[in-house]
Design a protein around this motif. Structure first.
Motif, short mmCIF file in Angstrom:
data_model
loop_
_atom_site.label_atom_id
_atom_site.label_comp_id
_atom_site.label_asym_id
_atom_site.label_seq_id
_atom_site.Cartn_x
_atom_site.Cartn_y
_atom_site.Cartn_z
N LYS A 24 -12.32 6.47 -10.10
CA LYS A 24 -13.00 5.35 -9.45
C LYS A 24 -12.61 5.36 -7.97
CE LYS A 24 -13.05 2.01 -13.26
NZ LYS A 24 -12.53 0.67 -13.65
N VAL A 25 -13.46 4.75 -7.14
CA VAL A 25 -13.20 4.75 -5.69
C VAL A 25 -13.25 3.32 -5.18
CG1 VAL A 25 -14.09 5.51 -3.45
CG2 VAL A 25 -14.17 7.07 -5.41
N ASN A 26 -12.27 2.96 -4.35
CA ASN A 26 -12.27 1.64 -3.70
C ASN A 26 -11.51 1.77 -2.38
OD1 ASN A 26 -11.79 -1.05 -2.86
ND2 ASN A 26 -12.12 -1.75 -4.96
N ARG A 27 -12.21 1.53 -1.26
CA ARG A 27 -11.59 1.68 0.06
C ARG A 27 -11.17 0.32 0.61
NH1 ARG A 27 -10.80 6.75 -1.00
NH2 ARG A 27 -12.55 8.14 -0.77
N VAL A 28 -10.52 -0.45 -0.24
CA VAL A 28 -10.21 -1.84 0.10
C VAL A 28 -9.28 -1.97 1.32
CG1 VAL A 28 -8.24 -2.02 -1.48
CG2 VAL A 28 -9.60 -4.05 -0.97
N LEU A 29 -8.51 -0.93 1.63
CA LEU A 29 -7.60 -1.00 2.80
C LEU A 29 -8.17 -0.30 4.03
CD1 LEU A 29 -4.05 -0.63 1.15
CD2 LEU A 29 -5.34 -2.72 1.70
N HIS A 30 -9.49 -0.10 4.05
CA HIS A 30 -10.13 0.51 5.23
C HIS A 30 -9.80 -0.34 6.47
CE1 HIS A 30 -12.99 2.59 7.71
NE2 HIS A 30 -13.50 1.43 8.10
N GLY A 31 -9.39 0.32 7.55
CA GLY A 31 -9.04 -0.41 8.78
C GLY A 31 -7.55 -0.63 8.94
N LYS A 32 -6.78 -0.41 7.86
CA LYS A 32 -5.31 -0.54 7.94
C LYS A 32 -4.69 0.82 8.27
CE LYS A 32 -5.10 -4.87 6.49
NZ LYS A 32 -4.68 -5.94 7.39
N ILE A 33 -3.48 0.78 8.84
CA ILE A 33 -2.75 2.01 9.17
C ILE A 33 -1.33 1.94 8.62
CG2 ILE A 33 -1.86 3.48 11.04
CD1 ILE A 33 -4.13 2.52 12.81
N LEU A 34 -0.97 2.98 7.87
CA LEU A 34 0.39 3.11 7.35
C LEU A 34 1.19 4.04 8.26
CD1 LEU A 34 2.50 3.01 4.94
CD2 LEU A 34 1.32 4.99 4.02
N GLY A 35 2.40 3.62 8.65
CA GLY A 35 3.30 4.48 9.43
C GLY A 35 4.35 5.07 8.50
N ASN A 36 4.26 6.38 8.27
CA ASN A 36 5.13 7.04 7.29
C ASN A 36 6.23 7.79 8.04
OD1 ASN A 36 5.03 7.01 4.49
ND2 ASN A 36 3.95 8.96 4.29
#
Ligand code: CP
Length: 309
Positions: free
Chosen positions: A37-49
């Motif tokens: 399944k696909v869900n781009r619910v966090l589109h627009g967020k940025i994770l700093g790893n």
């Protein structure tokens, strides 16, 4: 449960109910973690790893979790590639990365580094392992794997074996399992037993752990055998490492004493503490455990960044 904007630095930051809610959400994430399944619910967020110690599973599963949810990732894999190598402090580095992303994931060689980062970051910080300190997201995926394998977390008989002194995964796990009424057996050479601070903490919470050097004494009653690597890189004196390297080796002969449904887990990487012949047995859950890092970290990212699935 309200996880929005929260740091996850230690498993002590979470209650049993909060852990259970993350595990329930993780279960919903599995079809998204596999790509079914696909869900781009966090589109627009940025994770700093930020990974200032080597990692395969934690770093890549956080990245996979982020991309599966449409979240972008910026990352650094070596301290030498940051301005820390020019003398910048960790505090200033965190302030900068904080300005460039919405959530920081930090692995660092020093115990306490994630707590320091959380103090300097406005955005939330997740501890991805701080030296010999703790590794709370590993614990969440360990609990998720145990619940999958055993049906419930309540009152499990869990044997922790290997490097219990420097092994951050077992520090966090012992504390979490205590919340679920586990019976813990701590199997290690005397020089690598669980730190007293953690033993005292779990005793205060009602756990009565048994300590032994003998795996044979403990294996027959175990629901879960949690194996850890004896970590050469944590020993100040290489001679001390040589004295204990290879103390425990799980193979099919050792497993003759185990219950047929005993689950074997390992945070990985392994060296020689689990023989490859065990990989094809029903006991082996460690590769499934490593995959489970994706749905569990997806659940955490959604809970903290406010994405609903
Ligand atoms: N389990 C774990 O922390 O593995 P890595 O060091 O590969 O991230």
């Amino acid at each position: 449960m309200d996880f929005y904007d929260r740091d996850v630095v230690s498993i002590r930051d979470l209650t049993r109910e909060e852990i259970e809610s993350i595990l329930d959400l993780s279960e919903k994430m599995v079809p998204y973690a596999t790509g079914e399944k696909v869900n781009r619910v966090l589109h627009g967020k940025i994770l700093g790893n930020l990974f200032f110690e080597p990692s395969t599973r934690t770093k890549l599963s956080f990245e996979s979790a982020a991309y599966r949810l449409g979240c972008d990732v910026i990352d650094v894999s070596e301290m030498s590639m940051t301005s820390i190598s020019k003398g910048e402090t960790l505090a200033d580095t965190i302030r900068m990365v904080d300005a460039y992303c919405d959530l920081i994931v930090l692995r660092h060689p020093y115990e306490g580094a994630a707590r320091l980062a959380a103090n300097f970051s406005i955005n939330p910080v997740i501890n991805a392992g701080d030296g010999a300190g703790s590794h709370p997201t590993q614990t969440l995926l360990d609990l998720f794997t145990m619940r999958q394998a055993k049906g419930s977390l309540d009152g499990l008989n869990v044997v922790l074996v290997g490097d219990l002194k420097y092994g951050r995964t077992v520090h966090s796990l012992a504390e979490a399992l205590t919340m679920f009424g586990a019976k813990l057996t701590l199997v290690a050479p005397d020089s690598l037993q669980m730190p007293e601070e953690i033993v005292n903490h779990i005793k205060e919470k009602g756990c009565r752990p048994t300590k032994t050097t003998s795996l044979e004494e403990a294996i027959d009653k175990a629901d879960v055998l949690y194996v850890t690597r004896i970590q050469r890189e944590r020993f100040p004196d290489p001679a001390e490492y040589k004295k204990v390297a290879g103390t425990y080796r799980i193979n099919n002969t050792v497993l003759r004493e185990a219950r047929r449904d005993m689950a074997i887990m390992h945070p990985l990487p392994r060296i020689d503490e689990i023989a490859p012949e065990v990989d094809s047995s029903e006991h082996a859950k460690y590769f499934q455990q490593a995959f489970n890092g994706v749905p569990v970290r997806m659940a955490l990212l959604c809970a903290i960044l406010g994405g609903e699935i």
